[in-house]
Design a protein around this motif. Structure first.
Motif, PDB file in Angstrom:
ATOM      1  N   TRP A  25      -6.668   9.191 -45.879  1.00 24.57           N
ATOM      2  CA  TRP A  25      -6.734   9.587 -47.286  1.00 24.57           C
ATOM      3  C   TRP A  25      -7.470   8.568 -48.151  1.00 24.57           C
ATOM      4  CZ3 TRP A  25      -3.923   7.106 -51.361  1.00 24.57           C
ATOM      5  CH2 TRP A  25      -3.111   6.053 -50.945  1.00 24.57           C
ATOM      6  N   ARG A  26      -7.619   7.340 -47.656  1.00 26.07           N
ATOM      7  CA  ARG A  26      -8.346   6.319 -48.400  1.00 26.07           C
ATOM      8  C   ARG A  26      -9.823   6.222 -48.001  1.00 26.07           C
ATOM      9  NH1 ARG A  26      -4.211   1.094 -48.550  1.00 26.07           N
ATOM     10  NH2 ARG A  26      -2.614   2.030 -49.908  1.00 26.07           N
ATOM     11  N   GLY A  27     -10.236   7.042 -47.054  1.00 20.27           N
ATOM     12  CA  GLY A  27     -11.614   7.016 -46.600  1.00 20.27           C
ATOM     13  C   GLY A  27     -11.871   6.038 -45.474  1.00 20.27           C
ATOM     14  N   ARG A  28     -10.824   5.431 -44.914  1.00 19.24           N
ATOM     15  CA  ARG A  28     -10.972   4.522 -43.789  1.00 19.24           C
ATOM     16  C   ARG A  28     -10.931   5.304 -42.484  1.00 19.24           C
ATOM     17  NH1 ARG A  28      -5.913   0.781 -45.377  1.00 19.24           N
ATOM     18  NH2 ARG A  28      -5.037   2.878 -45.093  1.00 19.24           N
ATOM     19  N   PRO A  29     -11.530   4.748 -41.403  1.00 19.15           N
ATOM     20  CA  PRO A  29     -11.482   5.457 -40.108  1.00 19.15           C
ATOM     21  C   PRO A  29     -10.040   5.762 -39.711  1.00 19.15           C
ATOM     22  CG  PRO A  29     -13.029   3.622 -40.005  1.00 19.15           C
ATOM     23  CD  PRO A  29     -12.335   3.517 -41.332  1.00 19.15           C
ATOM     24  N   SER A  30      -9.820   6.970 -39.227  1.00 15.96           N
ATOM     25  CA  SER A  30      -8.461   7.382 -38.881  1.00 15.96           C
ATOM     26  C   SER A  30      -7.990   6.685 -37.613  1.00 15.96           C
ATOM     27  CB  SER A  30      -8.401   8.894 -38.690  1.00 15.96           C
ATOM     28  OG  SER A  30      -9.251   9.305 -37.644  1.00 15.96           O
ATOM     29  N   ASN A  31      -6.690   6.506 -37.511  1.00 12.23           N
ATOM     30  CA  ASN A  31      -6.056   5.873 -36.358  1.00 12.23           C
ATOM     31  C   ASN A  31      -5.371   6.963 -35.540  1.00 12.23           C
ATOM     32  OD1 ASN A  31      -4.372   4.522 -34.552  1.00 12.23           O
ATOM     33  ND2 ASN A  31      -3.952   2.854 -35.983  1.00 12.23           N
ATOM     34  N   PRO A  32      -5.771   7.147 -34.263  1.00 10.56           N
ATOM     35  CA  PRO A  32      -5.175   8.234 -33.475  1.00 10.56           C
ATOM     36  C   PRO A  32      -3.675   8.087 -33.277  1.00 10.56           C
ATOM     37  CG  PRO A  32      -6.490   6.767 -32.079  1.00 10.56           C
ATOM     38  CD  PRO A  32      -6.780   6.384 -33.501  1.00 10.56           C
ATOM     39  N   ASN A  33      -3.133   6.879 -33.453  1.00  6.29           N
ATOM     40  CA  ASN A  33      -1.695   6.673 -33.309  1.00  6.29           C
ATOM     41  C   ASN A  33      -0.922   7.015 -34.580  1.00  6.29           C
ATOM     42  OD1 ASN A  33      -1.980   5.660 -30.653  1.00  6.29           O
ATOM     43  ND2 ASN A  33      -2.533   3.636 -31.474  1.00  6.29           N
ATOM     44  N   LYS A  34      -1.616   7.091 -35.704  1.00 10.91           N
ATOM     45  CA  LYS A  34      -0.952   7.352 -36.981  1.00 10.91           C
ATOM     46  C   LYS A  34      -1.353   8.688 -37.607  1.00 10.91           C
ATOM     47  CE  LYS A  34      -0.532   2.438 -38.254  1.00 10.91           C
ATOM     48  NZ  LYS A  34      -0.891   1.406 -39.273  1.00 10.91           N
ATOM     49  N   HIS A  35      -2.549   9.117 -37.306  1.00 11.42           N
ATOM     50  CA  HIS A  35      -3.077  10.292 -37.995  1.00 11.42           C
ATOM     51  C   HIS A  35      -3.324  11.445 -37.020  1.00 11.42           C
ATOM     52  CE1 HIS A  35      -4.529   6.766 -40.444  1.00 11.42           C
ATOM     53  NE2 HIS A  35      -3.830   7.438 -41.341  1.00 11.42           N
ATOM     54  N   GLY A  36      -3.162  12.646 -37.525  1.00 10.92           N
ATOM     55  CA  GLY A  36      -3.436  13.825 -36.720  1.00 10.92           C
ATOM     56  C   GLY A  36      -2.264  14.237 -35.854  1.00 10.92           C
ATOM     57  N   GLY A  37      -2.505  15.194 -34.962  1.00 11.73           N
ATOM     58  CA  GLY A  37      -1.455  15.704 -34.093  1.00 11.73           C
ATOM     59  C   GLY A  37      -0.651  16.805 -34.765  1.00 11.73           C
ATOM     60  N   MET A  38       0.347  17.292 -34.039  1.00 13.63           N
ATOM     61  CA  MET A  38       1.142  18.410 -34.540  1.00 13.63           C
ATOM     62  C   MET A  38       1.966  18.031 -35.769  1.00 13.63           C
ATOM     63  SD  MET A  38       1.609  21.605 -34.076  1.00 13.63           S
ATOM     64  CE  MET A  38       1.104  22.005 -32.404  1.00 13.63           C
ATOM     65  N   LYS A  39       2.318  16.735 -35.897  1.00 15.47           N
ATOM     66  CA  LYS A  39       3.089  16.299 -37.074  1.00 15.47           C
ATOM     67  C   LYS A  39       2.293  16.541 -38.348  1.00 15.47           C
ATOM     68  CE  LYS A  39       3.429  11.900 -37.847  1.00 15.47           C
ATOM     69  NZ  LYS A  39       3.838  10.462 -37.756  1.00 15.47           N
ATOM     70  N   ALA A  40       1.006  16.173 -38.336  1.00 12.83           N
ATOM     71  CA  ALA A  40       0.165  16.389 -39.510  1.00 12.83           C
ATOM     72  C   ALA A  40      -0.109  17.874 -39.720  1.00 12.83           C
ATOM     73  CB  ALA A  40      -1.161  15.628 -39.343  1.00 12.83           C
ATOM     74  N   ALA A  41      -0.315  18.603 -38.622  1.00 16.55           N
ATOM     75  CA  ALA A  41      -0.607  20.033 -38.736  1.00 16.55           C
ATOM     76  C   ALA A  41       0.582  20.809 -39.300  1.00 16.55           C
ATOM     77  CB  ALA A  41      -0.999  20.593 -37.375  1.00 16.55           C
ATOM     78  N   ALA A  42       1.798  20.295 -39.107  1.00 14.01           N
ATOM     79  CA  ALA A  42       2.994  20.994 -39.596  1.00 14.01           C
ATOM     80  C   ALA A  42       2.978  21.156 -41.114  1.00 14.01           C
ATOM     81  CB  ALA A  42       4.253  20.239 -39.151  1.00 14.01           C
TER      82      ALA A  42
END
Length: 617
Positions: A25-42
């Motif tokens: 959300w700040r425009g920084r490269p996303s971290n696969p351990n923190k961002h994305g996945g089913m948790k975000a999609a929910a």
């Protein structure tokens, strides 16, 4: 050893590049351990459930409001509803375009979500204030004496209605695309299966929203008034926006790519300007403008294999006239050609993909014309039947459309939990069956929905006109049940098919194209209704759909017409699905692997260093 180390470094750079292409959300490269996945999609699924809850409560019972409150005729009211729904899905193209090009999915959903919310609020205000509506009148008894909404009253109604259409149209494709963007299918194989689960979960959320809208909200509209019902739609939309914002910290966001239409236009312009050029053979690769990486050469005449920045793309022989857009002019000078005269092979191939999916898209238009009938004439069909369930409870006719969704909230989880793993073992496909097979199954079932509707309407009409008996409203449930299963197969298959096309930075726009099928289907419904009325009105018995009383119409004939069109459309789909399968070689298939193995046997030294340097930005 050094070679292996170099390969590992290249793979790491590819992974880093992919992660840098998505940001937090700040425009920084996303971290696969923190961002994305089913948790975000929910969180996106929450928005989808609430948004469809609000819009379905309005759209599915809108014909009742237009007739009883605005005093439009039956055929005109049906066209108002189908035009409204059609406009929603047509505006999805605009939403997909500005998302991929300028705003990104998150900001597009947030901005136009508030536009949709304002439309719901304005509809609620008009339904509540008597001065903004025509005088009360019973259209069934005093239809000729009722005053139709005109002037300022009609203006308020249509402004509110199309604010909802604009907001919903721009939000819809981005919900699906933004949720799917949370899965990194290119570099994480396990995410491919999760993406298939997400598409089924999205349809489950859609079904839950529809079910609540068609039962609770429609019942409230019927008994507490349309103003309260529209107000609840506004409240549902507000809850959806809260869900969207709540997931901000967890999203993988794909930044907009700039105008997505310019590269497409460049291919057509370049191909036209070079229409007299002759495509070079594989023995002369220097005449072909490659990708940002190098172009490999194969002895096979059928395809050349490219490894572009966005993943693997196969050069195909379909639409060969477009290949002329990437032919270099050999005039002896080192001057670079304009991008409007010279395109990359990958750029051309992506345009080919876009063209090749159009027939598949077109084959779902008739399917959505059938959906339009279930939201208009089938609701009126239910109004002419006995809606009493108990002595004190009557089923609102619009709630009939909840019947398939009651069934689907059980079928969809079972389909994903049991059928997909079972079919995956047989077919080896990550989704159990391919999206094209799923679409075809749904189109086949849609025909039987209209057959059931035609048979039941004839029985209902004969019973009402011959003996005066009024049949129970439950007799028309089969047409809704059959179409519910058909929609689950077709809608999810179509979205999955389009999203997985190898078009970088165009996922929201491609998803919007699937919604355009709904738009054209509803517009086709309006054309068919008007055309059928015009042709059949010449008969001495009157038109099929010209009377406000279904007992004087021949709705069953209209349903039979749609059944025939649906079956012919299914046969047409079989042709185009086979054509697409023959002319496409997507990455990951056996054919793709065979080409890659073949190409690995050939040296890359045939390409001069000048070609590589010229194509590195």
């Amino acid at each position: 050893m050094e070679e292996r180390r170099g390969n590992n470094k290249g793979e790491m750079n590819m992974w880093v590049k992919e992660e840098e292409s998505t940001v937090d959300w700040r425009g920084r490269p996303s971290n696969p351990n923190k961002h994305g996945g089913m948790k975000a999609a929910a969180f996106v699924l929450g928005l989808q459930a609430f948004e469809i809850m609000g819009i379905a409560a309005v759209g599915n019972n809108l014909i009742t409001y237009v007739i009883n409150e605005m005093h439009f005729s039956l055929s005109k009211s049906a066209n108002i509803v189908t035009n409204f729904v059609g406009t929603i899905f047509l505006l999805a193209l605009f939403g997909g375009y500005i998302s991929d090009s300028y705003l990104g999915s998150f900001w597009t959903m947030l901005i136009f979500g508030f536009v949709e919310l304002s439309g719901f609020i304005l509809l609620s205000v008009q339904a509540h204030v008597p001065q903004l509506k025509p005088p009360k009148c019973n259209m069934m008894i005093d239809g000729d004496d009722c005053v139709e909404a005109k002037g300022f009253k009609a203006l308020i109604f249509f402004v509110a209605l199309y604010l909802v259409a604009l907001g919903s149209g721009c939000v819809k494709p981005n919900m699906i695309a933004h949720g799917a963007d949370q899965f990194n299918i290119q570099h994480n194989p396990s995410h491919s299966k999760k993406l298939s689960t997400y598409f089924n979960a999205a349809y489950f959320a859609f079904s839950m929203g529809e079910l609540i809208a068609l039962t609770v909200l429609v019942w409230i509209q019927t008994h507490a008034g349309m103003d309260v019902g529209f107000g609840l739609s506004a409240a549902a939309m507000a809850m959806g926006l809260i869900c969207l914002v709540s997931g901000t910290l967890y999203y993988r966001n794909k930044p907009p790519q700039g105008s997505i239409l310019i590269p497409i236009a460049q291919v057509f312009v370049a191909a036209i300007l070079k229409r007299k050029q002759i495509c070079p053979s594989n023995s002369n690769p220097q005449m072909v403008n490659g990708n940002q990486n190098r172009v490999t050469n194969s002895t096979s005449a059928s395809a050349s294999y490219l490894r572009p920045e966005s993943g693997n793309v196969l050069h195909t022989q379909r639409f060969g006239f477009l290949d002329k857009a990437c032919i270099k002019v050999q005039d002896g000078s080192n001057a670079k050609e304009s991008p409007w005269r010279l395109c990359t092979v990958t750029q051309v191939e992506q345009v080919k993909i876009l063209i090749s999916v159009i027939p598949i898209f077109a084959c779902t238009i008739v399917f959505n014309t059938i959906l339009a009938q279930l939201q208009t004439f089938s609701v009126q069909q239910g109004s002419a039947m006995d809606t009493q369930l108990t002595k004190s409870f009557h089923i609102p006719p619009a709630s009939l459309q909840s019947i398939p969704y009651i069934m689907l909230i059980f079928i969809v989880p079972l389909y994903d939990k049991f059928f997909v793993p079972f079919a995956r073992k047989i077919t080896g496909h990550e989704s159990g069956i391919s999206p094209l097979q799923r679409i075809g199954s749904g189109l086949f079932l849609a025909t039987f929905s209209m057959v059931a509707a035609a048979l039941m309407e004839k029985k209902r009409r004969d019973s009402a006109t011959d003996s005066g008996d009024i049949m129970s409203i439950f007799w028309i449930t089969p047409q809704f049940l059959i179409f519910g299963v058909s929609e689950m197969l077709t809608a999810v298959g179509l979205i999955e098919f389009f999203y997985k096309q190898s078009l970088k930075g165009m996922q929201a726009f491609l998803t919007a194209i699937t919604y355009c099928s709904y738009s054209f289907g509803f517009y086709l419904s309006s054309v068919l209704v008007s055309l059928v009325n015009k042709i059949t009105s010449a008969s001495s018995k009157g038109g099929w759909l010209t009377d406000n009383n279904l007992n004087n119409d021949r709705l069953d004939y209209f349903y039979w017409l749609l059944a025939v069109l649906s079956f012919l459309n299914f046969l047409n789909y079989l042709f185009w699905a086979r054509w697409h399968s023959r002319n496409s070689c997507p990455p990951g298939t056996a054919q793709s692997a065979a080409v890659e193995r073949e190409l690995s046997q050939h040296s890359l030294t045939k390409l001069s260093k000048d070609v590589d340097d010229e194509n590195i930005p």
